[in-house]
Design a protein around this motif. Structure first.
Motif, PDB file in Angstrom:
ATOM      1  N   SER A 181       0.818  -1.214   0.000  1.00 42.93           N
ATOM      2  CA  SER A 181       0.000   0.000   0.000  1.00 42.93           C
ATOM      3  C   SER A 181       0.851   1.264   0.000  1.00 42.93           C
ATOM      4  CB  SER A 181      -0.949   0.001   1.208  1.00 42.93           C
ATOM      5  OG  SER A 181      -0.229   0.171   2.413  1.00 42.93           O
ATOM      6  N   LEU A 182       2.065   1.179   0.533  1.00 40.71           N
ATOM      7  CA  LEU A 182       2.976   2.321   0.558  1.00 40.71           C
ATOM      8  C   LEU A 182       3.855   2.388  -0.692  1.00 40.71           C
ATOM      9  CD1 LEU A 182       4.106   2.311   4.293  1.00 40.71           C
ATOM     10  CD2 LEU A 182       2.567   3.920   3.165  1.00 40.71           C
ATOM     11  N   ASN A 183       3.613   1.481  -1.635  1.00 40.49           N
ATOM     12  CA  ASN A 183       4.341   1.486  -2.906  1.00 40.49           C
ATOM     13  C   ASN A 183       5.853   1.326  -2.702  1.00 40.49           C
ATOM     14  OD1 ASN A 183       4.444   1.596  -5.736  1.00 40.49           O
ATOM     15  ND2 ASN A 183       4.890   3.793  -5.722  1.00 40.49           N
ATOM     16  N   LEU A 184       6.233   0.448  -1.792  1.00 38.35           N
ATOM     17  CA  LEU A 184       7.648   0.247  -1.489  1.00 38.35           C
ATOM     18  C   LEU A 184       8.327  -0.756  -2.420  1.00 38.35           C
ATOM     19  CD1 LEU A 184       7.557   0.127   2.426  1.00 38.35           C
ATOM     20  CD2 LEU A 184       7.876   2.088   0.919  1.00 38.35           C
ATOM     21  N   PHE A 185       7.546  -1.533  -3.166  1.00 36.57           N
ATOM     22  CA  PHE A 185       8.123  -2.600  -3.977  1.00 36.57           C
ATOM     23  C   PHE A 185       8.350  -2.181  -5.416  1.00 36.57           C
ATOM     24  CE2 PHE A 185       5.963  -5.168  -0.651  1.00 36.57           C
ATOM     25  CZ  PHE A 185       7.068  -5.866  -0.193  1.00 36.57           C
ATOM     26  N   LEU A 186       9.505  -2.568  -5.936  1.00 31.53           N
ATOM     27  CA  LEU A 186       9.741  -2.492  -7.376  1.00 31.53           C
ATOM     28  C   LEU A 186       8.878  -3.532  -8.066  1.00 31.53           C
ATOM     29  CD1 LEU A 186      11.362  -1.536  -9.868  1.00 31.53           C
ATOM     30  CD2 LEU A 186      13.045  -3.310  -9.307  1.00 31.53           C
TER      31      LEU A 186
END
Length: 212
Positions: A90-95
């Motif tokens: 949800s925090l858009n931390l993943f590539l």
């Protein structure tokens, strides 16, 4: 629930102390290695890291599955629970991230940024599903597929590795699907003889063909 960073581990917290960034730079020295289960890609990548003597940084994926015997947190994977992983999504931390055999796996973008900032080449060892997601975002990277010499050999390796694989036929079926996508990679390395495969893989990673 929010999460905060503790070293290289994400943990629950009442405040959000981190925002994701997307500062991955287009540069040489970015390699993505994939291959079916039990093909030996982990061993080969370990050999590359050792031989490179600090020049190459391998990212450590996050996963929601339990550690297998001999696996170490922070070395083989970061083992987190599903709630934390989904908060990281949800925090858009993943590539990239993917759901594989009922468990999440993912590569955190920040690891790549940190490696690039200190002048390291980057090595991602991820499954085909994840690699294709990365390729959409980073088409200039070098994509390498590790291929078994045959399905019979792969089945034998899967049986002999004794790592809790309960459904050999299912994993072999998935391996066939992954092998069918090998043509989407820039290079294919056949792991028949480990030393020969290592030399080929090392040569590709350390001296990629800029004209491909």
């Amino acid at each position: 629930m929010n999460i905060k960073k503790q070293g290289d581990l994400w943990a629950p917290d009442s405040r959000s102390l981190y925002s994701s960034s997307t500062e991955i730079k287009q540069q040489d020295g970015f390699s993505v290695v994939s291959g079916p289960v039990a093909v030996g890609k982990g061993t080969l990548c370990d050999m590359v890291i050792t031989k490179a003597q600090g020049k190459v940084k391998r990212t450590v994926s996050y996963t929601t599955r339990a550690p297998l015997k001999g696996e170490k947190h922070g070395e083989h994977y970061y083992f987190v629970d599903r709630e934390i992983f989904e908060d990281m999504i949800s925090l858009n931390l993943f590539l990239e991230y993917a759901l594989v055999h009922g468990n999440y796996y993912g590569t955190v973008t920040k690891q790549i940024e940190k490696a690039q900032k200190i002048g390291k080449d980057v090595l991602l060892e991820i499954d085909v599903q994840g690699a294709m997601k990365v390729k959409e975002k980073i088409p200039y990277a070098t994509y390498i597929f590790i291929m078994p010499p045959s399905m019979d050999v792969l089945k034998d390796r899967l049986i002999r590795r004794k790592r809790g694989d309960t459904d050999i036929e299912l994993r072999l079926a998935n391996a066939k699907k992954e092998i069918a996508q090998a043509e989407l990679y820039d290079y294919i390395v056949i792991n028949d003889d480990l030393d020969t495969a290592f030399r080929e893989l090392y040569g590709i990673i350390m001296t990629p063909d800029k004209t491909r």
